[in-house]
Design a protein around this motif. Structure first.
Motif, short mmCIF file in Angstrom:
data_model
loop_
_atom_site.label_atom_id
_atom_site.label_comp_id
_atom_site.label_asym_id
_atom_site.label_seq_id
_atom_site.Cartn_x
_atom_site.Cartn_y
_atom_site.Cartn_z
N ILE A 22 13.17 -6.35 10.51
CA ILE A 22 11.85 -5.85 10.92
C ILE A 22 11.62 -4.45 10.34
N ALA A 23 12.65 -3.61 10.40
CA ALA A 23 12.52 -2.26 9.83
C ALA A 23 12.25 -2.34 8.33
N GLY A 24 12.98 -3.24 7.64
CA GLY A 24 12.75 -3.40 6.21
C GLY A 24 11.37 -3.96 5.90
N ALA A 25 10.93 -4.92 6.71
CA ALA A 25 9.60 -5.49 6.51
C ALA A 25 8.52 -4.43 6.72
N ARG A 26 8.73 -3.55 7.70
CA ARG A 26 7.76 -2.48 7.95
C ARG A 26 7.63 -1.57 6.72
N GLN A 27 8.77 -1.27 6.09
CA GLN A 27 8.75 -0.43 4.90
C GLN A 27 8.02 -1.12 3.75
N VAL A 28 8.24 -2.44 3.62
CA VAL A 28 7.55 -3.19 2.55
C VAL A 28 6.04 -3.16 2.77
N LEU A 29 5.61 -3.37 4.01
CA LEU A 29 4.18 -3.37 4.32
C LEU A 29 3.57 -1.99 4.09
N GLU A 30 4.30 -0.94 4.45
CA GLU A 30 3.80 0.41 4.20
C GLU A 30 3.67 0.67 2.70
N GLN A 63 3.47 -13.07 6.16
CA GLN A 63 4.60 -13.46 7.01
C GLN A 63 5.34 -12.23 7.52
N LEU A 64 5.49 -11.22 6.67
CA LEU A 64 6.15 -9.98 7.10
C LEU A 64 5.32 -9.27 8.17
N ASP A 123 7.14 -5.94 17.56
CA ASP A 123 6.50 -4.90 18.38
C ASP A 123 6.06 -5.44 19.74
N CYS A 124 5.56 -6.67 19.75
CA CYS A 124 5.01 -7.24 20.99
C CYS A 124 6.05 -7.91 21.87
N GLY A 125 7.10 -8.46 21.24
CA GLY A 125 8.09 -9.20 22.01
C GLY A 125 7.58 -10.55 22.49
N SER A 126 6.48 -11.01 21.89
CA SER A 126 5.87 -12.26 22.33
C SER A 126 5.01 -12.82 21.20
#
Length: 314
Positions: free
Chosen positions: A70-78, A9-10, A18-21
């Motif tokens: 979104i920024a937090g989710a990106r960190q979790v995925l990394e 989900q993240l 990133d896509c806006g769509s």
């Protein structure tokens, strides 16, 4: 307290951001649009926050809360990806995902062959290939969307590391009937009066034009294109000459017409092709293995069109 959201989900959340769509994110992730819509709705319910403003004609825009999530989710995925890399390093295995970008100019020439050998040697690696221009490669490395990028040493940011693989001097592409086609070598002075087909990619165009500027000359640009194959066909059909560094094994343009390849003299700087990583990325065993594989393949003359780097002078 158990988590009520998943890494998948993240991933959907970050990709939509990133896509806006939703439809574009679905195409990028190869899943259905309803699956992504459902995931975003579940996350908004779980977090108690509106993550996107939905505009029918303009797609989705993150809310202020959405941008932070979104920024937090990106960190979790990394971080999750880092665990996979750590497990491979502890076990001494080359495995897990590897996202490799390649400069669009030569993506179809060099990377597939290197990828084939690497994937055969390391079947546990999930290899993903992306074609971008130079600026897009830099941005993707900075956002950790790519692990490594194959490109030229053009305006490399100081926080990225470049590993050179091959030195590629520039050459001139000419149609068979061109008055310079039978010359053993040509200079920018020879070319200045003839129409030019400029490969108009970010940074590459500046590099080619710098040859003329250094001699106080201006080329007669008849056409601009961002597509390497289109450039070759335009040249082969007599619309002008062009300059490039990477060379196909075949002298035929995509439409079957023949091209001439003539060295460009006058000491223009050769381009170096190599691998680019974010600083510290080579700590990953999988990235190190890919760099070592590419270095060995090019040094051994296994990649058509790429000559090994000359030995350094002492």
């Amino acid at each position: 307290m158990p988590l009520r959201f998943t890494l998948r989900q993240l991933e959907y959340l970050v990709t939509v951001g990133d896509c806006g769509s939703i439809s574009e994110a679905a195409a990028r992730l190869n899943v259905s649009s309803p699956s992504i819509s459902s995931a975003i709705a579940q996350l908004e319910t779980e977090f108690g926050l509106p993550l996107f403003v939905r505009r029918h004609a303009q797609g989705l825009s993150p809310t202020q809360s959405g941008r932070r999530m979104i920024a937090g989710a990106r960190q979790v995925l990394e971080g999750a990806a880092g665990l996979n890399i750590l497990a491979g390093d502890i076990a001494g295995l080359v495995r897990g995902p590897l996202n490799v970008g390649c400069l669009v100019t030569f993506a179809q020439i060099v990377l597939p062959r290197l990828r084939r050998g690497f994937c055969d040697a390391h079947p546990a690696v999930a290899f993903h290939q992306f074609e971008r221009d130079q600026t897009e490669l830099f941005d993707a490395l900075h956002r950790a969307e790519l692990d490594v990028a194959m490109t030229y040493d053009m305006q490399i940011p100081s926080d990225l590391d470049f590993v050179p693989l091959a030195s590629l001097p520039p050459y001139v592409l000419l149609p068979e009937a061109h008055p310079l086609a039978e010359h053993e070598a040509v200079s920018v002075t020879d070319l200045a009066a003839h129409p030019m087909i400029l490969l108009d990619l970010p940074m590459s165009a500046d590099y080619f034009l710098s040859f003329f500027e250094a001699q106080g000359l201006s080329p007669e640009i008849a056409e601009r294109t961002r597509d390497f194959a289109v450039m070759r066909s335009l040249v082969a059909n007599g619309f002008g000459y062009s300059i490039a560094n990477i060379r196909y094994r075949s002298d035929l343009a995509p439409d079957g017409r023949r091209l001439r390849h003539v060295p460009l003299v006058g000491a223009p700087r050769p381009m170096r092709l190599g691998l680019l990583t974010a600083r510290g990325a080579r700590a990953s065993m999988t990235v190190r293995a890919f760099i070592d594989h590419c270095t060995a393949e090019v040094a051994g003359g296994e990649v058509p069109g790429l000559a090994p780097l000359p030995p350094e002078r002492s």
